[in-house]
Structures are given as C-alpha cells and as structure tokens.
Design a protein around this motif. Structure first.
Motif, short mmCIF file in Angstrom:
data_model
loop_
_atom_site.label_atom_id
_atom_site.label_comp_id
_atom_site.label_asym_id
_atom_site.label_seq_id
_atom_site.Cartn_x
_atom_site.Cartn_y
_atom_site.Cartn_z
N GLY A 122 2.92 -3.67 -7.96
CA GLY A 122 2.10 -2.89 -6.85
C GLY A 122 1.10 -3.88 -6.32
O GLY A 122 0.88 -5.05 -6.51
N PHE A 123 0.25 -3.36 -5.29
CA PHE A 123 -0.58 -4.12 -4.37
C PHE A 123 -1.87 -3.63 -4.83
O PHE A 123 -2.42 -2.47 -5.01
CB PHE A 123 -0.30 -3.52 -2.86
CG PHE A 123 0.91 -3.99 -2.26
CD1 PHE A 123 1.31 -5.19 -1.81
CD2 PHE A 123 1.86 -2.93 -2.30
CE1 PHE A 123 2.38 -5.51 -1.22
CE2 PHE A 123 3.18 -3.39 -1.84
CZ PHE A 123 3.38 -4.53 -1.22
N ALA A 124 -2.81 -4.71 -5.16
CA ALA A 124 -4.17 -4.70 -5.22
C ALA A 124 -4.62 -4.92 -3.83
O ALA A 124 -3.95 -5.72 -2.67
CB ALA A 124 -4.80 -5.69 -6.02
N PRO A 125 -5.86 -4.53 -3.28
CA PRO A 125 -6.51 -4.87 -1.86
C PRO A 125 -6.24 -6.21 -1.46
O PRO A 125 -5.98 -6.43 -0.30
CB PRO A 125 -7.93 -4.24 -1.84
CG PRO A 125 -7.91 -3.53 -2.88
CD PRO A 125 -6.68 -3.73 -4.03
N GLY A 126 -6.48 -7.14 -2.35
CA GLY A 126 -6.46 -8.77 -2.16
C GLY A 126 -5.09 -9.02 -1.67
O GLY A 126 -4.74 -9.86 -0.88
N ASP A 127 -4.13 -8.25 -2.24
CA ASP A 127 -2.71 -8.66 -2.23
C ASP A 127 -2.41 -8.30 -0.74
O ASP A 127 -1.59 -8.99 0.16
CB ASP A 127 -1.85 -7.82 -3.10
CG ASP A 127 -2.10 -8.32 -4.46
OD1 ASP A 127 -2.49 -9.47 -4.75
OD2 ASP A 127 -1.89 -7.39 -5.47
#
Lengths: 452, 89
Positions: A122-127
C-alpha cells in the motif's frame, strides 16, 4: 611462490576477458536526516553523504591500482527517500533528488540510488508524492536513480502501484525524449527488491541495514565465456563445473576488494553480489555464454535451460568464495548492455516473450529493453504485472526496466552510449490489457505449499 | 607487503636489468624470479618485497608500466593477495 600459470591466468582474465569489479557501492542510512522542514532535511542528507563518502572514489582508485583489477564504478545507495519525503508533506520530493544529485557530484560518484518507494502492500503519503515526482526528478538530475517495489511473495502485488508505474515510465521517457528517453533507464520497478543490492539503477539502502555499509558487485561474463570456449567436447555436467570454478575465482576477487575497501574506509563489509553483469564490449556478454553452450543464437529454444544452468552454477561457485553473498546475485540479461543480446534481438532470435521466460530463471528481470514510443501505459503496466507475478510466485527478485523510445517504432535503434549501450526497439504484443489494469486492487500473496 | 611484477612480451636483451634497475632505485627487494616461454610469449614473474620502497605503490607501478610501454612489453605490478585469494582456498 605462486604458480606461474595461475598468475598468467589472472592477468589474462583482466586484460583479455574483461574481468572487473563492476561497482563498490556505499550504502548510507538517511533515517537520521528526517526533518519536517524539507530544506533542513536536504541539508542533512547532503552533509551526511558528503561526510561518509568523501574518500570512496579515491579508495576505489587506490585499490584498483594496487591490485591491478579495474573497478568500474563507485556508487552510493541511500534509504528510500519516500521515508524522508513523508515527513514534509507540503514540499515536493524533487528537492531531495537535487540534494542527492549534488552530493553525488561533490563526492565524484556517477550514480546514486535510493529515490525509491516500497509500496508492495500500500501507499503512505510520502510514497504517493515520491512516485508522482519520479519523472521530474529523473529528468532534472543526472546521477539520481529511482526504484519502486510493487510486489513481494509475502505481500502479493499492489496493482494500483503497477498501473501507476506504467504511467510513470511513460512520463520519464517523454520528459527525456531528446536524450534517448534516458530517464526511463534510471528507473526500476521491482518485485521482491533486495535491500542490499549494489547495482544501479535498482540500488537502495534498506531499513534493515546498518548506518553505513560497503557492498561490492562483481562482473565477468567474458571470463566464463572464455573458459567455456576451451570446453568444446564437455558434456553439460562438466560445463556446470567449469562455470562454478570460474565463478568462484571471480567472486574471490570481489571478496578481496570488498574487504579491503571496508578496511580502508572503516565501514562494515556488507555483501558481495556475485552477478555476471555484461557490458556492450564484445566478449563481455551473457548471451555469448549461452551461445557457447551450444545455441545458434540467444533466444533459440533451449535458452531458458542454458540460462537456468548458468544462473545456478554461478551461485554455487560464488557462495563459497565470499563470507556474505547478497544483492541480486546471478546472471543479468539486460538487452541494450549486452552485445550478444543486441545482436539476437536485431536478427529476431530474441523476443520479449522469450526474455520473459528467461527472467523466471535469471537473477533479475526484463532489463534495458527498448519498446516502441507509442506503447500505451496500460501495456507497460501489464508487462510489469507479468514480471512481478513471476517473481512473486517463484520467491525471487524480478524487475522491469523498459525504455519507451519516444518517436521510434519496432526495428529502429536507440543509442545510449557508454555502459548502457544501444538497443533495437522490440515488438510488444499490441492487444490491450487496459481493463485488467484499470481494475486496481491487490493480487493476494501466493500460497507457499502445493508447489506445482 | 609483497607485489608480483609480471613482464610479458617478446624476448629481448635487458628486460631483467631494466626492471631490476627500477626496483633498486626505489629500494624494492626482489625475492624471487621465474622466467619461461609460454605460448610463444616471454613471461617473467618477479615476487618483490615493497615494504621498504621509497615511492608509493602507484608510482612504482606507473614507472614499471612506462618501462614496458617503451620496450613493447606489458608490465603489470599487482599486490600478491589478488593471486592468493583467487587461486588458493
């Protein structure tokens, strides 16, 4: 005294068969550079890299001279920048790329890897921010390399990330269209990315690594090929033995250089990556090794079997030669960087379909393959999905480094120069996977038993 | 520290003298010399102690290669460990 033949063998490996150390890569953790102020964080990143790596190039050159073995590249890998970018959500991560680029310039390395994000689940905001900024980062810097891990055997495949990367690869190529679409050559999409890989463009310094570490990547397809040239009447068992013995010798040199670099720089030794990494120099080719085993052209039926033997024998020979093996370790099959692959692709013996089969048994994946510039982002994403699936199911690293050659079509040539070589534009299957790619979601992690 | 100096090329007068001269000038002690003809090639291999050398390893190596280049020979000066690690377990 040393045996005369041994000495002459070593010298002929280096002088005539292109034996070299491909890279000494210093892995540097940037976790202690996190700051909510992006400018401050970039300052810390720049300072830390310059401080840790100031003697890297000179040490590499000294070892090269003293031991008489060419060390082609000195490079740096850093903590995935998405982890730092997440702390400053209002700023563009491209600032970090600029900081990495100037730090690399300051210490004199030609590439720095780690403009990366790990989004297998999944994606974190930084990703999100980092991945969206990759095209701009790679087109505005010279030395920064980027990688994104979209799948793993433990997590499955993040199809949202796969779809996104199809678009990003295309944008990278478009933004660098007047420079052979070179931006795309600095971007790798991984499944099961290793955290200690010293080879670009996929190198980054994993979060499980120490503060600073020295990893070394060896090379030497030319040496293996030369050894096989002499073995005209050997059966396949004997061929495997020759490859093992040769890989042992090559890896011993890597171990020596790694130990010596680690001692002189006072940085712990991490791993030796015992890969056969080809260069466009004639002779220094993995394809020629396969042809030496008895194929008319690389890509012929039988290629996958030969490559499986080669990849496995290289590992068996190399493992005993070094105290720690890691990274990608195996035989690389980059098309544009391998004279034999280029030839095979030009004459039609080697297709993307065959390359895909080969990636199931080689060390990495679809590497440095030039595709038509008008290949849709969905097709690029679907190629990534196929490749990630091979890696996920087989518990191995796979990667995709495709270069959509903007303005070119199947059969044209794209020229990069240097170690990146040149490549014919290869045909891709034109039928559309658009609906599959647009679905998004995740491919669940595979079952680890019932292995049929 | 010991270095292996290898001289490869066509046989001629003064090879040994030339290399030894450079060694003597830089206080490098030659421990052993072997010489043979292999595949029509003249090969001389010297094991030299360079721990008391008056110059840097790189300077010594450059001087020897220069001597080789001006006489049509290829001269390599390498730390002995590369051979030890490659050929001995």
């Amino acid at each position: 005294m040393l045996n005369t033949n041994d000495i002459l063998e070593t010298i002929s490996m280096i002088q005539e068969e292109d034996l070299d150390i491909r890279t000494i890569t210093m892995g540097i953790s940037l976790l202690d550079c996190v700051d909510s102020d992006a400018d401050k964080a970039c300052g810390k990143v720049y300072d830390k890299i310059c401080r840790y790596a100031q003697d890297l190039v000179k040490t590499g050159e000294d070892i090269e001279k003293e031991y008489g073995i060419p060390i082609i590249n000195k490079r740096i890998s850093v903590t995935p920048i998405a982890l730092l970018a997440g702390a400053c959500p209002t700023e563009s991560p491209v600032k970090f790329a600029a900081a990495l680029d100037s730090a690399a310039h300051c210490v004199g390395v030609n590439f720095i890897g780690g403009y990366s994000a790990l989004v297998q689940k999944g994606f974190a905001p930084g990703d999100h921010a980092l991945i969206d900024s990759i095209p701009e980062a790679l087109s505005t810097t010279a030395r920064v390399c980027s990688s994104v891990n979209v799948g793993s055997t433990k997590a499955g495949i993040n199809m949202d990330a796969v779809a996104k990367m199809g678009r990003i690869i295309k944008e990278c190529a478009l933004l660098t269209a007047n420079n052979s679409s070179f931006g795309a050559a600095k971007l790798v999409v991984f499944c099961n990315a290793p955290e200690d890989n010293p080879f670009m463009a996929g190198a980054f310094h994993g979060t499980g690594e120490g503060d600073c570490v020295i990893n070394v990547g060896v090379s030497g397809p030319g040496v293996v090929r030369a050894a096989l040239t002499k073995a005209t009447t050997c059966n396949i068992t004997e061929i495997a033995d020759i490859v093992k013995r040769t890989a042992f010798k090559i890896t011993r040199v890597g171990q020596l250089v790694a130990k010596e670099a680690s001692r002189r720089l006072n940085v712990p030794f991490g791993i030796v990556d015992l890969s056969l990494a080809p260069t466009p120099a004639v002779g220094d080719s993995v394809a020629y090794i396969l042809e030496e085993m008895g194929l008319e052209k690389c890509g012929a039926h039988g290629t996958t079997a030969c490559l499986a033997l080669l990849n496995d024998a290289v590992k068996k020979g190399g493992v005993m030669a070094s105290s720690h093996i890691g990274g990608l370790s195996g035989a690389f099959i980059p098309v544009s960087e391998d004279a034999g692959m280029i030839e095979a692709a030009r004459c039609g013996a080697l297709s993307i379909n065959k390359l895909e089969a080969m990636t199931a048994v080689c060390s990495v994946g679809l590497d440095m393959i030039v595709v038509p510039g008008d290949t849709s982002e969905e097709i690029l994403a679907a190629i990534i999905a196929d490749e990630a699936a091979i890696g996920m199911i087989n518990s191995k690293t796979t990667a995709v480094r495709l270069i959509p050659a903007i303005g070119k079509k199947t059969g044209d040539e794209l020229e990069f120069g240097g170690l990146f070589g040149s490549g014919p534009v290869m045909e891709v299957n034109p039928y559309s996977p658009a609906k599959f790619i647009s679905r998004g979601g995740r491919i669940p992690a595979p079952i680890q038993s019932l292995k049929n | 520290m010991r270095a292996v100096i290898t001289v490869l090329g066509k046989d001629m007068v003064g090879i040994l003298a030339g290399v030894s001269n450079i060694c003597a000038e830089t206080n490098v002690n030659i421990i052993e010399v072997t010489q043979s003809i292999l595949q029509d090639m003249f090969a001389m291999i010297m094991l030299a102690d360079i721990s008391k050398s008056t110059t840097d390893f790189t300077v010594l190596s450059d001087r020897l290669s220069e001597f080789g280049n001006s006489n049509g020979l290829s001269v390599h000066t390498m730390h002995e460990d590369i051979f030890n690690s490659m050929h001995r377990i």
